[in-house]
Design a protein around this motif. Structure first.
Motif, PDB file in Angstrom:
ATOM      1  N   VAL A  75       0.914  -1.241  -0.327  1.00 54.66           N
ATOM      2  CA  VAL A  75       0.675   0.013  -0.153  1.00 54.66           C
ATOM      3  C   VAL A  75       0.744   0.979  -0.124  1.00 54.66           C
ATOM      4  O   VAL A  75       1.897   1.423   0.797  1.00 54.66           O
ATOM      5  N   SER A  77      -0.045   5.216   0.725  1.00 49.90           N
ATOM      6  CA  SER A  77      -1.591   6.328   0.645  1.00 49.90           C
ATOM      7  C   SER A  77      -0.582   7.453   0.681  1.00 49.90           C
ATOM      8  O   SER A  77      -0.063   8.211   1.273  1.00 49.90           O
ATOM      9  N   GLN A  81      -2.689   8.158   5.797  1.00 50.71           N
ATOM     10  CA  GLN A  81      -3.277   7.401   6.464  1.00 50.71           C
ATOM     11  C   GLN A  81      -4.156   6.206   5.669  1.00 50.71           C
ATOM     12  O   GLN A  81      -4.174   6.088   4.550  1.00 50.71           O
ATOM     13  N   SER A  82      -4.221   4.722   6.343  1.00 52.78           N
ATOM     14  CA  SER A  82      -4.974   3.669   5.060  1.00 52.78           C
ATOM     15  C   SER A  82      -5.588   2.362   6.385  1.00 52.78           C
ATOM     16  O   SER A  82      -5.559   2.919   7.577  1.00 52.78           O
ATOM     17  N   GLU A  83      -6.601   1.881   6.317  1.00 54.02           N
ATOM     18  CA  GLU A  83      -7.378   0.728   6.684  1.00 54.02           C
ATOM     19  C   GLU A  83      -7.718   0.049   6.225  1.00 54.02           C
ATOM     20  O   GLU A  83      -7.836  -0.049   5.149  1.00 54.02           O
ATOM     21  N   THR A  84      -7.430  -1.597   6.779  1.00 55.03           N
ATOM     22  CA  THR A  84      -7.623  -2.588   5.890  1.00 55.03           C
ATOM     23  C   THR A  84      -8.448  -3.635   6.568  1.00 55.03           C
ATOM     24  O   THR A  84      -8.200  -3.450   7.699  1.00 55.03           O
ATOM     25  N   TYR A 108       0.541   1.815  13.360  1.00 55.68           N
ATOM     26  CA  TYR A 108      -0.583   1.128  13.813  1.00 55.68           C
ATOM     27  C   TYR A 108      -1.414   0.806  14.644  1.00 55.68           C
ATOM     28  O   TYR A 108      -0.635   0.979  15.709  1.00 55.68           O
ATOM     29  N   SER A 145      -5.706   0.172  11.223  1.00 56.23           N
ATOM     30  CA  SER A 145      -5.144   1.408  11.049  1.00 56.23           C
ATOM     31  C   SER A 145      -4.191   1.360  10.883  1.00 56.23           C
ATOM     32  O   SER A 145      -3.191   0.914  11.752  1.00 56.23           O
ATOM     33  N   TYR A 146      -3.892   2.760  10.047  1.00 59.43           N
ATOM     34  CA  TYR A 146      -2.339   3.170  10.070  1.00 59.43           C
ATOM     35  C   TYR A 146      -2.451   4.634   9.611  1.00 59.43           C
ATOM     36  O   TYR A 146      -2.909   5.268   9.146  1.00 59.43           O
ATOM     37  N   ASP A 156       3.251  10.916   2.166  1.00 58.09           N
ATOM     38  CA  ASP A 156       3.305   9.436   2.022  1.00 58.09           C
ATOM     39  C   ASP A 156       3.656   8.769   2.941  1.00 58.09           C
ATOM     40  O   ASP A 156       4.512   8.704   4.081  1.00 58.09           O
ATOM     41  N   GLU A 161       1.912  -5.128   3.916  1.00 57.54           N
ATOM     42  CA  GLU A 161       0.971  -5.967   5.640  1.00 57.54           C
ATOM     43  C   GLU A 161       0.345  -7.016   4.616  1.00 57.54           C
ATOM     44  O   GLU A 161      -0.044  -7.536   3.734  1.00 57.54           O
TER      45      GLU A 161
END
Length: 167
Positions: A75, A77, A81-84, A108, A145-146, A156, A161
């Protein structure tokens, strides 16, 4: 019109019968080394639903068997931020692996969506990784979540993961 329908149905039946690969008459030669005789035994075939290679990894005296990947992605981003999400069904042990492939550190957090219980959290700096096996997780939905650690303009983040089902 009726004849063409009958012909197409017959052709489908012939095609489906011709595609069948299971033959109960197949036999495998077995050589008896003591008597030097060759006998033929039926071949037992089991249908495979999915092909999955089982990996084994020794860790501190016990063998960890990986049954399948739930998540395996890289990923990047641009918003910092990011969510999986992932789900746990029944008695599953889940292995989570996160590798920060970027230069920016980020926070994280792994938590249960249903009750907001936090399972683990931390900060990963550039090229650092996190790996942990979670045993006896309650059935339900989970999220990883990140978020970029620094405040201000979003930066960025880049990471790999992986979430595995293990035994």
């Amino acid at each position: 019109m009726k004849i063409s329908n009958i012909i197409s149905i017959l052709l489908m039946c012939i095609f489906l019968v011709g595609c069948s690969t299971s033959n109960s008459q197949e036999k495998e030669p077995v050589i008896d080394e003591e008597s030097a005789q060759i006998t033929y035994e039926p071949i037992v075939k089991k249908d495979q639903v999915a092909t999955d290679v089982t990996n084994q990894k020794k860790q501190e005296g016990h063998i960890e068997v990986i049954h399948g990947k739930m998540i395996d992605q890289q990923v990047v981003s641009p918003i910092g931020q990011s969510e999986t999400p992932f789900n746990v069904y029944g008695d599953m042990a889940v292995k989570v692996y996160i590798l920060n492939t970027g230069t920016e550190s980020f926070i994280y957090r792994i938590q249960n969506v249903d009750d907001d219980k936090r399972l683990d959290y931390g900060i990963l700096k550039g090229k650092e990784s996190f790996e942990r096996v979670f045993y006896d997780l309650p059935e339900g939905s989970y999220i990883i979540s990140y978020l970029v650690e620094e405040e201000g303009f979003p930066m960025d983040i880049a990471f790999t993961e992986q979430v595995y089902i293990v035994e």
